[in-house]
Design a protein around this motif. Structure first.
Motif, PDB file in Angstrom:
ATOM      1  N   LEU A  64      25.577   8.093 -41.608  1.00 12.91           N
ATOM      2  CA  LEU A  64      24.180   8.531 -41.583  1.00 12.91           C
ATOM      3  C   LEU A  64      23.247   7.437 -42.087  1.00 12.91           C
ATOM      4  N   VAL A  65      23.688   6.653 -43.051  1.00 11.51           N
ATOM      5  CA  VAL A  65      22.872   5.556 -43.580  1.00 11.51           C
ATOM      6  C   VAL A  65      22.835   4.383 -42.603  1.00 11.51           C
ATOM      7  N   GLU A  66      23.970   4.077 -41.965  1.00 12.34           N
ATOM      8  CA  GLU A  66      24.077   2.891 -41.114  1.00 12.34           C
ATOM      9  C   GLU A  66      23.544   3.085 -39.696  1.00 12.34           C
ATOM     10  N   GLU A  67      23.548   4.324 -39.204  1.00 11.63           N
ATOM     11  CA  GLU A  67      23.143   4.565 -37.812  1.00 11.63           C
ATOM     12  C   GLU A  67      21.662   4.245 -37.634  1.00 11.63           C
ATOM     13  N   GLN A  68      21.358   3.389 -36.670  1.00 13.40           N
ATOM     14  CA  GLN A  68      19.987   2.984 -36.397  1.00 13.40           C
ATOM     15  C   GLN A  68      19.276   3.931 -35.426  1.00 13.40           C
ATOM     16  N   ASP A  69      20.044   4.626 -34.604  1.00  9.72           N
ATOM     17  CA  ASP A  69      19.475   5.542 -33.619  1.00  9.72           C
ATOM     18  C   ASP A  69      19.131   6.864 -34.314  1.00  9.72           C
ATOM     19  N   GLU A  70      17.826   7.138 -34.396  1.00 12.17           N
ATOM     20  CA  GLU A  70      17.363   8.346 -35.086  1.00 12.17           C
ATOM     21  C   GLU A  70      17.949   9.623 -34.496  1.00 12.17           C
ATOM     22  N   TYR A  71      18.021   9.668 -33.187  1.00 10.49           N
ATOM     23  CA  TYR A  71      18.548  10.854 -32.515  1.00 10.49           C
ATOM     24  C   TYR A  71      20.006  11.097 -32.916  1.00 10.49           C
ATOM     25  N   LEU A  72      20.824  10.059 -32.892  1.00 10.88           N
ATOM     26  CA  LEU A  72      22.229  10.213 -33.267  1.00 10.88           C
ATOM     27  C   LEU A  72      22.369  10.619 -34.731  1.00 10.88           C
ATOM     28  N   ARG A  73      21.506  10.069 -35.581  1.00 11.79           N
ATOM     29  CA  ARG A  73      21.515  10.428 -37.001  1.00 11.79           C
ATOM     30  C   ARG A  73      21.198  11.904 -37.191  1.00 11.79           C
ATOM     31  N   VAL A  74      20.182  12.369 -36.489  1.00 12.53           N
ATOM     32  CA  VAL A  74      19.803  13.781 -36.601  1.00 12.53           C
ATOM     33  C   VAL A  74      20.917  14.685 -36.074  1.00 12.53           C
ATOM     34  N   ARG A 127      25.622  20.008 -28.521  1.00 16.69           N
ATOM     35  CA  ARG A 127      25.771  19.810 -27.078  1.00 16.69           C
ATOM     36  C   ARG A 127      24.982  20.880 -26.319  1.00 16.69           C
ATOM     37  N   LEU A 128      25.025  22.127 -26.805  1.00 15.26           N
ATOM     38  CA  LEU A 128      24.353  23.224 -26.105  1.00 15.26           C
ATOM     39  C   LEU A 128      22.834  23.192 -26.272  1.00 15.26           C
ATOM     40  N   THR A 129      22.359  22.645 -27.374  1.00 17.12           N
ATOM     41  CA  THR A 129      20.917  22.718 -27.650  1.00 17.12           C
ATOM     42  C   THR A 129      20.185  21.390 -27.504  1.00 17.12           C
ATOM     43  N   SER A 130      20.914  20.317 -27.280  1.00 25.96           N
ATOM     44  CA  SER A 130      20.233  19.020 -27.202  1.00 25.96           C
ATOM     45  C   SER A 130      19.560  18.861 -25.854  1.00 25.96           C
ATOM     46  N   GLY A 131      18.463  18.133 -25.880  1.00 27.03           N
ATOM     47  CA  GLY A 131      17.743  17.890 -24.644  1.00 27.03           C
ATOM     48  C   GLY A 131      18.173  16.597 -23.984  1.00 27.03           C
ATOM     49  N   ARG A 132      19.134  15.928 -24.561  1.00 24.77           N
ATOM     50  CA  ARG A 132      19.573  14.624 -24.083  1.00 24.77           C
ATOM     51  C   ARG A 132      20.966  14.784 -23.471  1.00 24.77           C
ATOM     52  N   GLY A 133      21.103  14.593 -22.211  1.00 23.07           N
ATOM     53  CA  GLY A 133      22.367  14.772 -21.524  1.00 23.07           C
ATOM     54  C   GLY A 133      23.331  13.630 -21.763  1.00 23.07           C
ATOM     55  N   GLU A 134      24.331  13.836 -22.645  1.00 25.26           N
ATOM     56  CA  GLU A 134      25.316  12.784 -22.925  1.00 25.26           C
ATOM     57  C   GLU A 134      26.688  13.336 -22.748  1.00 25.26           C
TER      58      GLU A 134
END
Length: 134
Positions: A64-74, A127-134
């Motif tokens: 959580l500290v090292e991840e630069q991508d805010e979305y991935l952190r959240v 996965r079910l609630t994210s708006g980003r399809g990954e």
């Protein structure tokens, strides 16, 4: 999708700590079952598997500290909140049921097992609630 540097570090940490956990747990179970250790060595053997799990918890914090991508952190933060809510709720309810002798005693290290299961629930919820399809 390419993994971030933080994700790669997290994966290595968790893999190494999982191996430490497995080896230390198997060694401890075998050693205690066959009465091969006692005294301070027994304490160390009993503590090592738990310390490996604590290391995995810390690995999530480092991620959580090292991840630069805010979305991935959240997403990871949400996942850990799901895990925490699930494990703490189950442990609390079981604790009350146990205190009134309605259910048998369960060893407290199973709370970590519930927590890791909750990470799975959190991943599904993400996965079910994210708006980003990954």
């Amino acid at each position: 999708m390419a993994h971030s540097v933080a994700t790669q570090r997290y994966n290595v940490r968790v893999l190494v700590l999982s191996l430490v956990y497995g080896v230390s747990l198997l060694t401890a179970v075998y050693s205690f079952k066959h009465h091969l250790i006692a005294g301070p060595l027994a304490w160390l053997a009993a503590l090592l598997p738990g310390l490996a799990i604590v290391g995995i918890f810390a690995s999530i914090g480092f991620y959580l500290v090292e991840e630069q991508d805010e979305y991935l952190r959240v997403m990871m933060a949400r996942q850990t909140l799901w895990a925490s809510g699930f494990a703490l709720s189950a442990a609390t309810i079981w604790g009350f049921l146990e205190s009134f002798d309605l259910v048998p005693h369960v060893e407290s290290y199973y709370i970590a097992v519930l927590w890791f299961g909750g990470l799975g629930f959190g991943a599904c919820a993400n996965r079910l609630t994210s708006g980003r399809g990954e």
